[in-house]
Structures are given as C-alpha cells and as structure tokens.
Write a protein that holds these residues in place. Sequence first.
Motif, mmCIF file in Angstrom:
data_model
loop_
_atom_site.group_PDB
_atom_site.id
_atom_site.type_symbol
_atom_site.label_atom_id
_atom_site.label_comp_id
_atom_site.label_asym_id
_atom_site.label_seq_id
_atom_site.Cartn_x
_atom_site.Cartn_y
_atom_site.Cartn_z
ATOM 1 N N ASN A 74 22.130 52.007 69.220
ATOM 2 C CA ASN A 74 23.032 53.737 69.372
ATOM 3 C C ASN A 74 23.904 53.352 68.115
ATOM 4 N N GLY A 75 23.994 54.565 67.298
ATOM 5 C CA GLY A 75 25.069 55.010 66.801
ATOM 6 C C GLY A 75 23.948 55.053 65.637
ATOM 7 N N ALA A 76 22.407 55.342 66.082
ATOM 8 C CA ALA A 76 21.410 55.469 65.036
ATOM 9 C C ALA A 76 21.667 57.228 64.411
ATOM 10 N N GLY A 77 22.338 58.351 64.902
ATOM 11 C CA GLY A 77 21.873 59.124 64.590
ATOM 12 C C GLY A 77 20.729 60.231 65.498
ATOM 13 N N LYS A 78 20.630 59.670 66.572
ATOM 14 C CA LYS A 78 20.075 60.689 66.875
ATOM 15 C C LYS A 78 20.380 61.842 67.654
ATOM 16 N N THR A 79 21.370 61.093 68.669
ATOM 17 C CA THR A 79 22.164 62.293 68.943
ATOM 18 C C THR A 79 22.760 63.855 67.704
ATOM 19 N N THR A 80 22.985 63.493 66.987
ATOM 20 C CA THR A 80 23.318 64.373 65.297
ATOM 21 C C THR A 80 22.179 64.478 65.696
ATOM 22 N N THR A 81 20.682 64.504 65.575
ATOM 23 C CA THR A 81 19.623 65.477 64.421
ATOM 24 C C THR A 81 19.503 66.295 65.633
#
Lengths: 263, 292
Positions: A38-45
């Motif tokens: 969670n919060g790793a930045g996957k969605t942002t990517t």
Amino acid sequence: MLLTINNISVVYSDVIQVLKGVSLRVEEGQIVSLLGGNGAGKTTTLKAVSGLLKPENGRVTDGEIIFAGSPIHNLSPEEITRKGIIQVLEGRQPFKYLTVEENLRVGTAIRFGKPYQEDLKLVYSYFPALLNRRKMKAGYCSGGELQMLVMGRALMAHPRLLLLDEPSLGLAPLVVREIFGIIKRINEEQGTTIVLVEQNANMALQIAHYGYVMENGKIVMEGPAEELRENPDIKEFYLGVSAAGALKSYRDVKSYRRRKRWL
Amino acid sequence: MDFFLQLLVNGLSIGFLYGLSAMGFVMIFKSSSVLNFAHGELIAFGAYLFLVLCSWAQLSLPLSFLLTLAGCFLLGFAVERVFLRPLIGEPLIFVIMLTVGLAAMFKGSILLVFGGNLHTYPDFLPPWLGLTWGSVSLQPVYTVTLIIGTAFLILFGLFFKFSSQGIYMRSVADNQRAALSLGVHVKRVFALSWAIAALVAGMSGIVLGIINGVNVHDLSGIGLKVFPVVILGGLDSIGGAIIGGIIIGVLEALTGGYISPSLKDVIPYIVLVFILMVKPYGLFGQVEIERV
Ligand SMILES: Nc1ncnc2c1ncn2[C@@H]1O[C@H](COP(=O)(O)OP(=O)(O)O)[C@@H](O)[C@H]1O
Ligand SMILES: [Mg+2]
C-alpha cells in the motif's frame, strides 16, 4: 516496446513527491505485473500513463512516457484514451445509476458513432454473468460482478494497452481465480497488452510474463515472472512463505517488512 | 368547484413550464455540480430573441421558434466554453459566483438594448387551440405549453435513455472520474448540458412571454423560481424537477385565486420549508445506493 516509462518523477499539489525516477517497459502482447504494498506508488504510476493525474492535481515533473513511439506524458486523458490506453480504476468505479449494459456502452465513448453490438457480444462472452444483469442498475451488482463490469467496460474501448489497478481487491479467492483466468484469456485471445497492478503477488505472477516490484515510489526489483516467483525475497515478502516453506503470519511479514528495505 | 378546477388547470400548465425550465438547471447541476444563478437570464434571452425574430424581423412563427431554440443552444454552449471552462478545477464557489456575474451581465445587456418596458408578441395563437370542458377552459397558450412541454419531455427522455451521447452525459453525472478514465469528453458534456439547459430555458421564455409579456425583470425573476422547484424535487432529480414545478405552479395558482395574488410568490416557499423539514433531500432526491 509498446510502453516505455523513462525515469519519471510525479509530484502531487506541487509539493508531495510520490514517484522518484520510475522506469518501466512493457512489451506488446505481454502481461506485466506491478507489485508492491500500500502506498508504494503503483496507482500513481498507472495514472501518470493514463493522464488521470491531472484532475488530482498531480504532475509528471521529470522523465518521459513513450507509447507506441510517441511521448504522451503531456496529453489529456481524452487524448490518451483515444490512443488506446484504458485504465480500470482501483476499487471498481461503476456508474451506479446506469444499468449494466449502459455502463458497457460508456466504453464506446472514444469511438462515438461506431457500431458496438459485436463488442457487447464479445464482452458478454467473456463475462457471461453480466448478461443476466444487463438491465439491472450497476449499484446493485456484487463485487465480483462489478469487477467484471468495469473490465468489460474497458474492453468495449478496444484498448491496445489495458491498465488494471488491483482487480482482486476485496474479492473472494474463487472469484479472484475466475477473474485472473479471464484476464489471461483476454491477453491471449485479443492480444491486449496488460499492466496488472496487484498486492496479490501470488496470483499476479501466475499469469504475468514479467514483473516489477515497487516500494516508496521506486522500482526495487524486476524480472521475468517465473524468476520472481522463485526469488526468496519475493516469496517471503509478498507471497508470505518463509524459506522453510511454512506460511508466515501476517504480523511476521509486517515486522519483517519494517526491518528490511529493498535497496 | 369550477373555479378550483380552473385554477388547477392553469397552475398545472404553468407549473409544467417551471418544471421544464428547472430541468435545465438540474442538468447543469448534475453534470458539473454548478448552481446556475443566471438561469432566469437565459429564460429572458429566449423571450427577447423570439421577440426580435418574430415581431421585428417578421419571420414566420415556426422559423422564429426554431431559430430561437438554436440561438439559445449556441448561447449555452458559448457560455460554457468562454466563461466556465477556464474555471474547471477551481473551487465551486468561484464558479457559482461567476454565474451570478453572468446574470448581471446578461440582464444589463438586455436592458441596454431593449429597455425595461413591457414588450408583447403579436397575437398569433389561433383561438381553436383553446379547449373547454363545461365551465373550465384552457387558454390557447396553456394548450401550447402542454403540447410543447410534453414533446420536449419525451424527446429528452429518449435522448438520455437510449442515445450514446445521452448515456455519456449520465455517466459524467454518475461518476466523473470513471467517465474520464473511459475517454468520455467531460468538458464537452458540460458544454452540452449548458446548451440543452439554455435551449429549454429559452423555450420557457417564449411561452412565458406569450403569457405575461416580455419584460426582463419579470422573466429573470421567474428564474429564481427554479430554486424552490429544484429544492422541492430534489436537486439531482430531473423527474423531480418536473413534479416540483407542477406543485409550485399549482400552489401559486391556488394561493393567487383563493387568498391573495400578492401572496402568490410567498406561499410556495412556506410550503417548501415544511416539506424540506420532513424530506431534507427533496421529494425525489436521489437515494444513495449503498451496496457497493
Ligand atoms: N491525490 C494525491 N495527493 C497527494 N498524495 C497522494 C495522492 N494520491 C496518492 N498520494 C500519495 O502517494 C503515495 C502513493 O499512492 P498510490 O500511488 O495510490 O500507491 P499504491 O497504489 O501503490 O497504494 C501515497 O503515499 C499516497 O498518500
Ligand atoms: Mg493503489
């Protein structure tokens, strides 16, 4: 390469830096999995690729995103979707007050005015469960049906590149298995290239060709899926299996995570 | 009893008109969450455009009517493109203040060109359009209202239910982010909502002009009536807007007939307050589907 992400940084609201030099390559016809907590930045990517950062006040400040040979990091979602990139949002976002079939029809927005009956048939053939629900308001569908609906809706757009954000989230294991089977079939039968974001690394690596692991806005590991499956760190870290092969409890994994950082 | 029926019939048809024009207001709100304070000025624009085409340029009736609708459609479209689009993404209160400014601007321009006097259309409605049952009669203009109103309602119903563009518009109202992810041209949907809202408002403007004469203060004042109407019907319900309009129209007519014409504009608000105390989301406000 169908998609090349070159060393991008993403900043929200001009101050919150979330991605710090992410690079990622997706070959045409493959399923590439992007793993991470969670919060790793996957969605942002994914949003950086689909152009959906803009409405959230996010921006690609550095690096470039090349799709089918041309840069897309400055384009609007309207333009990017018309190039054939469709993102299926995290947490299933149906149009609740539209019927299932109306939901599917919204998927034709990028080729307004063209016939769509054949596409409906195709979607119903992948997701027969939707056929019985076609006249029902989407808000009354079950979680599994909704996941099928939002994927079917994306399929209506004939995507060249499909970005799936955590399709397994909150679904029963049996349903997850079914949905991953369909994702694999879509990739094989339609030739759709897929980026699959998951926390469920186990399932994702079973159908993916290649995988990336992300943490804290950086890629910390990558490799062919079969290698990642065998990697002891991944096994312990994401698959929850210790070297001895015993299932680790969630708490152990958590504390392990706190001790060890990738890179 | 006859008097009551007569008031009821008049109230129903004028209320239908309120409802229709409120429908445009609701459409803008549903797609972009903007409350349009310039709605009354859009109504006035339609009435004056028709005046120019029909009375001054002496164009034929159907042609004037169609050209007015087209002109209103274009105006709505242009207003969104020129004034509202640059504000997309800014806090809503700015956008709403902008519509207040637009209202003043439109009203000012109309006053500048036409002055504040009452203008009237030539008397063009044939008397056979009037209907009579016993001692209750429907004046020609109310018959026309009912016919045009019903036609619009059916047309829009079909458009939103079956046409692709209508479905895209509903998808934006439902979940803007998901619509964007599928490539729906959200800005175009906003523009289209403004265009349709202006078109319906203009149509109401023509009919109101036939009934009361054309005066910018009166017409823009009627725009304020969309507020009780849509609050009553539920801000996000198009069907509710129609029924809310009819209720307000009937209340007005009955108040004017039985109590006092000067209370006509007050009673609907009092009733509104009571209804809202019982049903805070309006009579037909969308009940959130919880299961998701
Ligand atoms: N709109 C936003 N504004 C500010 N910060 C955000 C926004 N969206 C996400 N973040 C932050 O970015 C980080 C990565 O989020 P996200 O990309 O959603 O991660 P993941 O999908 O891997 O869970 C999180 O710390 C989150 O708080
Ligand atoms: Mg996420």
